[in-house]
Design a protein around this motif. Structure first.
Motif, PDB file in Angstrom:
ATOM      1  N   GLU A 232       0.910  -0.905  -0.170  1.00 52.83           N
ATOM      2  CA  GLU A 232       0.203  -0.205  -0.133  1.00 52.83           C
ATOM      3  C   GLU A 232       0.805   1.220   0.622  1.00 52.83           C
ATOM      4  N   GLY A 233       0.286   2.521  -0.411  1.00 48.72           N
ATOM      5  CA  GLY A 233       1.555   3.376  -0.928  1.00 48.72           C
ATOM      6  C   GLY A 233       0.749   4.736  -1.447  1.00 48.72           C
ATOM      7  N   GLY A 234       1.474   5.764  -2.056  1.00 51.46           N
ATOM      8  CA  GLY A 234       0.421   6.462  -2.363  1.00 51.46           C
ATOM      9  C   GLY A 234      -0.310   6.682  -3.855  1.00 51.46           C
ATOM     10  N   ASP A 235      -0.219   5.887  -4.331  1.00 50.82           N
ATOM     11  CA  ASP A 235      -1.019   5.403  -5.315  1.00 50.82           C
ATOM     12  C   ASP A 235      -2.852   4.777  -4.774  1.00 50.82           C
ATOM     13  N   TYR A 236      -2.898   4.608  -3.817  1.00 47.30           N
ATOM     14  CA  TYR A 236      -3.061   3.846  -3.063  1.00 47.30           C
ATOM     15  C   TYR A 236      -4.494   5.376  -2.340  1.00 47.30           C
ATOM     16  N   VAL A 237      -3.943   6.036  -2.151  1.00 40.93           N
ATOM     17  CA  VAL A 237      -4.466   7.195  -2.037  1.00 40.93           C
ATOM     18  C   VAL A 237      -4.733   8.106  -3.148  1.00 40.93           C
ATOM     19  N   THR A 238      -4.815   7.838  -4.056  1.00 39.83           N
ATOM     20  CA  THR A 238      -4.343   8.425  -5.227  1.00 39.83           C
ATOM     21  C   THR A 238      -6.131   7.575  -6.078  1.00 39.83           C
ATOM     22  N   LYS A 239      -6.453   6.493  -5.722  1.00 38.84           N
ATOM     23  CA  LYS A 239      -7.399   5.282  -6.439  1.00 38.84           C
ATOM     24  C   LYS A 239      -8.591   6.008  -5.356  1.00 38.84           C
ATOM     25  N   ILE A 241      -8.345   8.876  -3.590  1.00 34.79           N
ATOM     26  CA  ILE A 241      -9.770  10.229  -4.437  1.00 34.79           C
ATOM     27  C   ILE A 241     -10.504   9.895  -5.491  1.00 34.79           C
ATOM     28  N   SER A 242      -9.774   9.416  -6.513  1.00 35.46           N
ATOM     29  CA  SER A 242     -10.591   8.849  -7.133  1.00 35.46           C
ATOM     30  C   SER A 242     -12.587   8.159  -7.485  1.00 35.46           C
ATOM     31  N   LYS A 243     -11.814   7.120  -6.903  1.00 39.30           N
ATOM     32  CA  LYS A 243     -12.928   6.750  -6.549  1.00 39.30           C
ATOM     33  C   LYS A 243     -14.552   7.216  -5.600  1.00 39.30           C
ATOM     34  N   VAL A 244     -14.377   7.626  -4.832  1.00 42.94           N
ATOM     35  CA  VAL A 244     -15.040   8.776  -3.513  1.00 42.94           C
ATOM     36  C   VAL A 244     -15.030   9.567  -4.359  1.00 42.94           C
ATOM     37  N   LEU A 245     -15.044  10.577  -5.569  1.00 43.39           N
ATOM     38  CA  LEU A 245     -15.036  11.530  -5.670  1.00 43.39           C
ATOM     39  C   LEU A 245     -15.471  11.303  -7.331  1.00 43.39           C
ATOM     40  N   LYS A 246     -15.476  10.410  -7.663  1.00 45.21           N
ATOM     41  CA  LYS A 246     -15.621   9.447  -9.233  1.00 45.21           C
ATOM     42  C   LYS A 246     -15.265  10.238 -10.151  1.00 45.21           C
ATOM     43  N   THR A 247     -14.154   9.910 -10.448  1.00 46.27           N
ATOM     44  CA  THR A 247     -13.393  10.804 -11.302  1.00 46.27           C
ATOM     45  C   THR A 247     -11.891  10.407 -11.649  1.00 46.27           C
ATOM     46  N   SER A 248     -11.199  10.787 -12.771  1.00 45.48           N
ATOM     47  CA  SER A 248     -10.225  10.167 -13.518  1.00 45.48           C
ATOM     48  C   SER A 248      -9.217  10.512 -12.422  1.00 45.48           C
ATOM     49  N   ILE A 249      -8.391   9.223 -12.413  1.00 44.74           N
ATOM     50  CA  ILE A 249      -7.464   8.562 -11.017  1.00 44.74           C
ATOM     51  C   ILE A 249      -5.913   9.689 -11.881  1.00 44.74           C
ATOM     52  N   GLN A 250      -5.713  10.451 -13.340  1.00 45.96           N
ATOM     53  CA  GLN A 250      -5.394  12.033 -13.508  1.00 45.96           C
ATOM     54  C   GLN A 250      -5.461  12.868 -12.888  1.00 45.96           C
ATOM     55  N   THR A 251      -6.920  13.477 -13.147  1.00 51.79           N
ATOM     56  CA  THR A 251      -7.061  13.857 -11.834  1.00 51.79           C
ATOM     57  C   THR A 251      -7.507  14.071 -10.502  1.00 51.79           C
ATOM     58  N   ALA A 252      -7.468  12.807 -10.281  1.00 56.16           N
ATOM     59  CA  ALA A 252      -6.829  12.534  -8.318  1.00 56.16           C
ATOM     60  C   ALA A 252      -5.732  12.741  -8.417  1.00 56.16           C
ATOM     61  N   LYS A 256      -4.729  15.357  -5.213  1.00 49.76           N
ATOM     62  CA  LYS A 256      -3.994  14.977  -4.000  1.00 49.76           C
ATOM     63  C   LYS A 256      -2.415  15.815  -4.206  1.00 49.76           C
ATOM     64  N   TYR A 257      -1.813  16.586  -5.130  1.00 48.20           N
ATOM     65  CA  TYR A 257      -0.768  17.165  -5.208  1.00 48.20           C
ATOM     66  C   TYR A 257      -0.277  18.391  -5.106  1.00 48.20           C
ATOM     67  N   ASN A 258      -1.944  18.886  -4.997  1.00 46.96           N
ATOM     68  CA  ASN A 258      -2.015  20.848  -5.414  1.00 46.96           C
ATOM     69  C   ASN A 258      -2.643  20.953  -4.747  1.00 46.96           C
ATOM     70  N   PHE A 259      -3.548  20.112  -4.145  1.00 44.02           N
ATOM     71  CA  PHE A 259      -4.421  20.548  -2.726  1.00 44.02           C
ATOM     72  C   PHE A 259      -4.606  19.876  -1.900  1.00 44.02           C
ATOM     73  N   GLY A 260      -3.888  18.917  -1.497  1.00 49.30           N
ATOM     74  CA  GLY A 260      -3.964  17.697  -0.585  1.00 49.30           C
ATOM     75  C   GLY A 260      -3.623  17.604   0.580  1.00 49.30           C
ATOM     76  N   SER A 261      -3.814  17.554   1.599  1.00 53.35           N
ATOM     77  CA  SER A 261      -3.040  16.842   2.867  1.00 53.35           C
ATOM     78  C   SER A 261      -2.909  16.841   3.893  1.00 53.35           C
ATOM     79  N   ALA A 292      -8.866  16.188   2.050  1.00 53.83           N
ATOM     80  CA  ALA A 292      -7.927  15.500   3.109  1.00 53.83           C
ATOM     81  C   ALA A 292      -8.399  14.833   4.315  1.00 53.83           C
ATOM     82  N   GLU A 293      -9.841  14.654   4.323  1.00 56.40           N
ATOM     83  CA  GLU A 293     -10.242  13.146   4.772  1.00 56.40           C
ATOM     84  C   GLU A 293     -10.111  12.192   4.546  1.00 56.40           C
ATOM     85  N   ILE A 294     -10.424  12.596   3.282  1.00 52.33           N
ATOM     86  CA  ILE A 294     -10.148  10.727   2.253  1.00 52.33           C
ATOM     87  C   ILE A 294      -8.642  10.459   2.045  1.00 52.33           C
TER      88      ILE A 294
END
Length: 457
Positions: A232-239, A241-252, A256-261, A292-294
């Motif tokens: 498990e690593g950073g890619d799982y955080v991205t996934k 975000i993608s799943k919860v927000l129903k958005t693409s992996i690239q957008t997620a 993550k990196y531009n607005f995440g905390s 951030a909760e995600i």
């Protein structure tokens, strides 16, 4: 003591491939070029598609060559710690020759005698690290060459890994047109490079949070005591975000990196960002706090697993505390969150080298530092493990050619300048640090992290 010359390190990660070219001068490492490109054919740090991985490696090498102004044909590679096994080993040989003086050949032979242990067919030796030599019962010797004796003994640690993993890694590097010079286990490189002498002696833990995996490395008494990998690593955080927000992996990934905390207390509940939703023409407005909760949910889950492992092994209460690094540790608040979970001092390691002050480069920097700091005995041990016949059996009185170590070292300095060196300004971006300036508004915090990875332009 570092050897003078050029060294190239290669870190084949799940999400990206990093290459670092450095020159050592009088013990000082100077970074002259680096590259970071998306990886292909790699899963959980393991090469699963040789051709795809080779193409990514070649691209990363070409970028590093252009930025460093050198031609690269040999590399040292960081090996992920998956299924790595370590065990003590020892060897013993009589000293040949009338003088009874211990030479390079004797050191090589005693190391080879320690390699005779039975290894399972599906595994192979990665490295053997000599820890102590004994001459005629006198212990604690680090380098026995030049001393006299009748019996030479060596005590060390043998590291083995899955043959399939090593084969695929070698093949990918070979297909990229490169020669593999050294294979260094990433855990050994990180603990040796980012921890100080006291931390390695009294005990400390390094948590490397990569894209596809999280690696725990515990060192004490200068030796690796525990090593474990969670997939498990950073890619799982991205996934997530993608799943919860129903958005693409690239957008997620961008979110993550531009607005995440990873800090819920400072994440704004009013600043929002619009997110493109798959299957909808209307964007979704998401607050920084919700994002951030995600993120915190996944990172907490990963760190909870690490906590359980360290607690069960009674390795939490190390005097040196815990150091977190890797691409998954970039987000603000990760170190603070880890400290809450572990209940011990936690610090974030950010490389200090100009132009690559980002935890994603920690492994490749540590790799190059490890190779550059190899002792003469380490070089001989590496040659013995790889089976290279580099030691020439010549009478001592006819030694007009370079010494064994010099000849071995010459094989490890593969880079020759391709063009004349030019002075050019080096760009320098910094990863978000725990001591950063007060938080800016959401719009002002758009960092465009990946767009700023044009190193040494």
């Amino acid at each position: 003591m570092a050897r003078n010359g050029f060294f190239t390190g290669l870190d084949i990660g799940t999400s990206s491939i990093k290459v670092l070219v450095a020159e050592f001068v009088n013990g000082q490492m100077n970074v002259i070029g680096a590259s970071n490109v998306p990886s292909a054919g790699v899963k959980d740090g393991i090469v699963i598609d040789i051709e795809a991985a080779a193409a990514s490696v070649r691209e990363a090498i070409e970028q590093a060559e252009e930025k460093a102004g050198v031609s690269i044909d040999k590399v040292s590679v960081a090996l992920p710690a998956q299924q790595i096994q370590m065990e003590p080993t020892q060897g013993m040989i009589p000293i040949a020759g009338s003088s009874k003086e211990i030479r390079d050949e004797d050191v090589e032979n005693v190391i080879k005698s320690a390699l005779t242990k039975n290894v399972a067919p599906e595994r192979e030796v990665i490295s053997l690290i000599p820890e102590e030599f004994t001459i005629d019962g006198f212990k604690g010797i680090r380098d026995p060459r030049g001393m006299m004796g009748i019996r030479l003994e060596m005590r060390g640690t043998l590291y083995t890994g899955p043959s399939t993993v090593l084969h695929n890694l070698r093949k990918a590097i070979e297909r990229a047109g490169l020669k593999l010079e050294h294979t260094v286990i990433s855990s050994l490189a990180l603990t040796g490079a980012i921890l100080n002498e006291g931390e390695r002696e009294f005990g400390a833990t390094v948590i490397d949070m990569g894209a596809g995996q999280t690696t725990i490395s515990v060192i004490k008494n200068q030796q690796l005591q525990h090593n474990e990998v969670f997939h498990e690593g950073g890619d799982y955080v991205t996934k997530d975000i993608s799943k919860v927000l129903k958005t693409s992996i690239q957008t997620a990934e961008t979110l993550k990196y531009n607005f995440g905390s990873a800090d819920l207390e400072t994440a704004s509940q009013t600043d929002v960002v619009q997110v493109d939703v798959v299957g909808s023409s209307q964007p979704l407005e998401v607050t920084e706090h919700y994002l951030a909760e995600i993120i915190v949910a996944r990172i907490r889950h990963i760190l909870d697993r690490v906590y359980q492992t360290l607690n069960q092994a009674r390795l939490l209460d190390m005097p040196g505390g815990i150091v977190v690094t890797g691409g998954g540790a970039i987000l603000p608040g990760v170190a603070d969150l880890a400290q809450q979970i572990f209940g011990v001092p936690v610090k974030l390691h950010i490389p200090h080298q100009v132009g690559i002050r980002n935890p994603i480069f920690s492994t490749v920097i540590s790799l190059v530092e490890t190779v550059g700091q190899m002792s003469d005995v380490d070089i001989i041990a590496q040659a013995a493990v790889s089976g290279e016949e580099l030691l020439r059996r010549k009478p001592i009185e006819v030694t007009t050619s370079p010494s064994t170590v010099e000849r071995l070292a010459s094989k490890i300095l593969p880079i020759e300048p391709a063009v004349a060196e030019q002075d050019s300004p080096q760009s320098d971006y910094s990863a978000t640090e725990e001591t950063a300036a007060p938080k800016k508004k959401l719009g002002d915090r758009f960092r465009g992290l990946f767009d700023n990875l044009h190193l040494f332009d």
